[in-house]
Design a protein around this motif. Structure first.
Motif, PDB file in Angstrom:
ATOM      1  N   ALA A  49     -63.478 120.900 106.789  1.00 25.46           N
ATOM      2  CA  ALA A  49     -63.686 119.583 106.210  1.00 25.46           C
ATOM      3  C   ALA A  49     -65.174 119.428 105.943  1.00 25.46           C
ATOM      4  O   ALA A  49     -65.994 119.765 106.794  1.00 25.46           O
ATOM      5  CB  ALA A  49     -63.206 118.509 107.178  1.00 25.46           C
ATOM      6  N   ASP A  50     -65.526 118.956 104.776  1.00 21.82           N
ATOM      7  CA  ASP A  50     -66.927 118.734 104.408  1.00 21.82           C
ATOM      8  C   ASP A  50     -67.117 117.234 104.214  1.00 21.82           C
ATOM      9  O   ASP A  50     -66.727 116.673 103.196  1.00 21.82           O
ATOM     10  CB  ASP A  50     -67.268 119.498 103.130  1.00 21.82           C
ATOM     11  N   PHE A  51     -67.708 116.578 105.216  1.00 20.24           N
ATOM     12  CA  PHE A  51     -67.794 115.121 105.250  1.00 20.24           C
ATOM     13  C   PHE A  51     -68.606 114.559 104.081  1.00 20.24           C
ATOM     14  O   PHE A  51     -68.112 113.752 103.296  1.00 20.24           O
ATOM     15  CB  PHE A  51     -68.415 114.685 106.584  1.00 20.24           C
ATOM     16  N   SER A  52     -69.855 114.975 103.957  1.00 24.15           N
ATOM     17  CA  SER A  52     -70.707 114.437 102.894  1.00 24.15           C
ATOM     18  C   SER A  52     -70.329 114.987 101.524  1.00 24.15           C
ATOM     19  O   SER A  52     -70.507 114.309 100.504  1.00 24.15           O
ATOM     20  CB  SER A  52     -72.179 114.728 103.188  1.00 24.15           C
ATOM     21  N   GLY A  53     -69.764 116.203 101.483  1.00 25.88           N
ATOM     22  CA  GLY A  53     -69.298 116.780 100.223  1.00 25.88           C
ATOM     23  C   GLY A  53     -67.965 116.225  99.776  1.00 25.88           C
ATOM     24  O   GLY A  53     -67.510 116.504  98.664  1.00 25.88           O
ATOM     25  N   GLN A  54     -67.309 115.443 100.654  1.00 24.06           N
ATOM     26  CA  GLN A  54     -66.024 114.799 100.371  1.00 24.06           C
ATOM     27  C   GLN A  54     -65.008 115.799  99.821  1.00 24.06           C
ATOM     28  O   GLN A  54     -64.404 115.592  98.763  1.00 24.06           O
ATOM     29  CB  GLN A  54     -66.217 113.620  99.412  1.00 24.06           C
ATOM     30  N   GLN A  55     -64.827 116.875 100.605  1.00 21.59           N
ATOM     31  CA  GLN A  55     -63.913 117.917 100.179  1.00 21.59           C
ATOM     32  C   GLN A  55     -63.377 118.685 101.375  1.00 21.59           C
ATOM     33  O   GLN A  55     -63.893 118.590 102.492  1.00 21.59           O
ATOM     34  CB  GLN A  55     -64.642 118.898  99.254  1.00 21.59           C
ATOM     35  N   ASP A  68     -63.511 128.347  98.134  1.00 21.82           N
ATOM     36  CA  ASP A  68     -62.730 127.649  97.124  1.00 21.82           C
ATOM     37  C   ASP A  68     -62.461 126.227  97.597  1.00 21.82           C
ATOM     38  O   ASP A  68     -62.294 125.970  98.797  1.00 21.82           O
ATOM     39  CB  ASP A  68     -61.402 128.360  96.874  1.00 21.82           C
ATOM     40  N   ILE A  69     -62.395 125.311  96.668  1.00 24.31           N
ATOM     41  CA  ILE A  69     -62.071 123.926  96.982  1.00 24.31           C
ATOM     42  C   ILE A  69     -60.556 123.764  97.036  1.00 24.31           C
ATOM     43  O   ILE A  69     -59.846 124.142  96.105  1.00 24.31           O
ATOM     44  CB  ILE A  69     -62.667 122.970  95.934  1.00 24.31           C
ATOM     45  N   VAL A  70     -60.058 123.192  98.141  1.00 24.85           N
ATOM     46  CA  VAL A  70     -58.635 122.871  98.258  1.00 24.85           C
ATOM     47  C   VAL A  70     -58.377 121.492  97.663  1.00 24.85           C
ATOM     48  O   VAL A  70     -57.443 121.286  96.895  1.00 24.85           O
ATOM     49  CB  VAL A  70     -58.180 122.930  99.733  1.00 24.85           C
ATOM     50  N   ALA A  71     -59.214 120.529  98.052  1.00 22.47           N
ATOM     51  CA  ALA A  71     -59.123 119.166  97.518  1.00 22.47           C
ATOM     52  C   ALA A  71     -60.489 118.522  97.659  1.00 22.47           C
ATOM     53  O   ALA A  71     -61.246 118.850  98.571  1.00 22.47           O
ATOM     54  CB  ALA A  71     -58.068 118.356  98.259  1.00 22.47           C
ATOM     55  N   ASN A  72     -60.804 117.577  96.742  1.00 20.42           N
ATOM     56  CA  ASN A  72     -62.100 116.917  96.818  1.00 20.42           C
ATOM     57  C   ASN A  72     -62.027 115.512  96.242  1.00 20.42           C
ATOM     58  O   ASN A  72     -60.962 115.036  95.825  1.00 20.42           O
ATOM     59  CB  ASN A  72     -63.183 117.755  96.122  1.00 20.42           C
ATOM     60  N   LYS A  73     -63.167 114.845  96.210  1.00 20.50           N
ATOM     61  CA  LYS A  73     -63.241 113.471  95.709  1.00 20.50           C
ATOM     62  C   LYS A  73     -62.928 113.414  94.216  1.00 20.50           C
ATOM     63  O   LYS A  73     -62.140 112.578  93.760  1.00 20.50           O
ATOM     64  CB  LYS A  73     -64.653 112.923  95.969  1.00 20.50           C
ATOM     65  N   ASP A  79     -62.085 111.097 100.505  1.00 14.69           N
ATOM     66  CA  ASP A  79     -63.262 110.306 100.833  1.00 14.69           C
ATOM     67  C   ASP A  79     -63.622 110.514 102.306  1.00 14.69           C
ATOM     68  O   ASP A  79     -62.787 110.305 103.174  1.00 14.69           O
ATOM     69  CB  ASP A  79     -62.975 108.825 100.557  1.00 14.69           C
ATOM     70  N   SER A  80     -64.853 110.901 102.572  1.00 12.27           N
ATOM     71  CA  SER A  80     -65.389 111.035 103.941  1.00 12.27           C
ATOM     72  C   SER A  80     -64.405 111.714 104.892  1.00 12.27           C
ATOM     73  O   SER A  80     -64.108 111.204 105.968  1.00 12.27           O
ATOM     74  CB  SER A  80     -65.802 109.668 104.491  1.00 12.27           C
ATOM     75  N   VAL A  81     -63.910 112.883 104.504  1.00  8.72           N
ATOM     76  CA  VAL A  81     -62.930 113.593 105.335  1.00  8.72           C
ATOM     77  C   VAL A  81     -63.652 114.188 106.552  1.00  8.72           C
ATOM     78  O   VAL A  81     -64.570 114.982 106.428  1.00  8.72           O
ATOM     79  CB  VAL A  81     -62.181 114.672 104.511  1.00  8.72           C
TER      80      VAL A  81
END
Length: 332
Positions: A49-55, A68-73, A79-81
């Motif tokens: 989980a990337d909190f500030s990257g929202q992904q 690789d990105i699984v899901a993002n903003k 949001d803030s995951v």
């Protein structure tokens, strides 16, 4: 038993060993005879989980500084995951959105939309940690905004709070660590603020809570601000990242004659190894590696090193602010 003696001898090889007495907890377990050494599966991928990257991202553990990105903003509205739990069989990721007051899920392969399971109308407030119990189709999360552990169906619906026998309304103040152990029907959680420590209770919420690792012992400070937890139930060892002390630690639960009688704790890596502000953590017994994230501004990275504390940490991914790591193994 010889198994426990071997466990303790390995811990004595680590740095700054402390021995802590704790309350006796009755469980259904007995000492088993020694067997051949188990071959553990090796980790293949690391989800974070990337909190500030929202992904939420994923990387091949053999290909550093690539993910690789699984899901993002941008694509999915994340949001803030702050925390994730993964059902690899069903191909679903469950996540807490700390500042958005939601518990969500989405497909592991990145397809489809994010599904909201629980939100503010369901009492979600500052959700910071999450755990999954596929056996009962239940998702648990630390509702830090109300000081409670909540649970609900992983399909959504009306959630409930675990009602331990404690005084006051809160059982936690701020938790990034939540672990379910079905072997003993336990739930572990960390608290890095008002209720500093690592706590243990019954998974159904009945009975008392026990602080199995506290801020002090007869040998000095053991922990300060514990974050994510990993429980190795095969070895009865609990690993955690300590944000405040700046250490990666491990504790060995002494499970004998149907009860937990004591605990040994040791620092695996500390500031001499470049540990600053660790939060996420994962263990790969198959490769004898331990992973953790650093969240200091200017040094937001993911590292790994030898599980026994003898290695030199290496950075495997930079520029991610992660409070939750999940390893996928070759048998998943």
């Amino acid at each position: 038993s010889n198994v426990l003696m071997s466990l303790y001898s390995r811990l004595f090889d680590m740095k700054f060993l402390n021995i802590l007495p704790i309350a006796v907890i009755v469980v259904s377990v007995s000492c088993a005879p020694e067997t051949k050494e188990i071959v553990y599966p090796k980790a293949t991928n690391l989800y974070f989980a990337d909190f500030s990257g929202q992904q939420v991202g994923v990387m091949d553990v053999n290909a550093t500084n690539l993910y690789d990105i699984v899901a993002n903003k941008e694509n999915n509205g994340l949001d803030s995951v702050s925390a994730i739990a993964i059902d690899f069989v069903a191909g679903k990721v469950y996540a807490t959105e700390e500042l958005n007051n939601r518990v969500v899920r989405f497909n592991l392969d990145g397809t489809g939309a994010v599904e909201v399971l629980f939100d503010e109308e369901d009492g979600v407030k500052t959700p910071t940690a999450i755990a999954l119990d596929p056996q009962t189709d239940t998702v648990y999360w630390a509702n830090s905004g109300t000081g409670r552990i909540m649970k609900g169906s992983r399909l959504g619906g009306t959630p409930k709070k675990l009602t331990f026998e404690v005084s006051g309304d809160s059982v936690l103040s701020y938790s990034y660590g939540l672990v379910i152990d079905r072997r003993y029907n336990w739930i572990f959680f960390s608290d890095l603020d008002k209720f500093q420590g690592i706590w243990l209770g019954n998974l159904d919420g009945s009975g008392n809570l026990f602080r199995i690792v506290s801020t002090t012992s007869s040998n000095g400070t053991v922990l300060r601000n514990p974050s994510q937890l990993v429980f190795d139930n095969d070895g009865s060892r609990l690993y955690w990242a300590d944000e405040g002390l700046g250490v990666i630690s491990v504790a060995a639960l002494s499970i004998q004659f149907s009860q937990v009688a004591s605990i040994n704790s040791a620092v695996v890596y500390d500031d001499e190894d470049g540990v600053e502000r660790p939060d996420g953590i994962g263990i790969d017994k198959g490769n004898s590696l331990i992973y953790w994230s650093e969240t200091n501004e200017g040094n937001r990275v993911i590292k790994r090193a030898a599980l026994d504390g003898t290695g030199t940490p290496e950075v495997i991914l930079s520029d991610v602010e992660s409070y939750s790591l999940i390893l996928k193994y070759e048998n998943q």
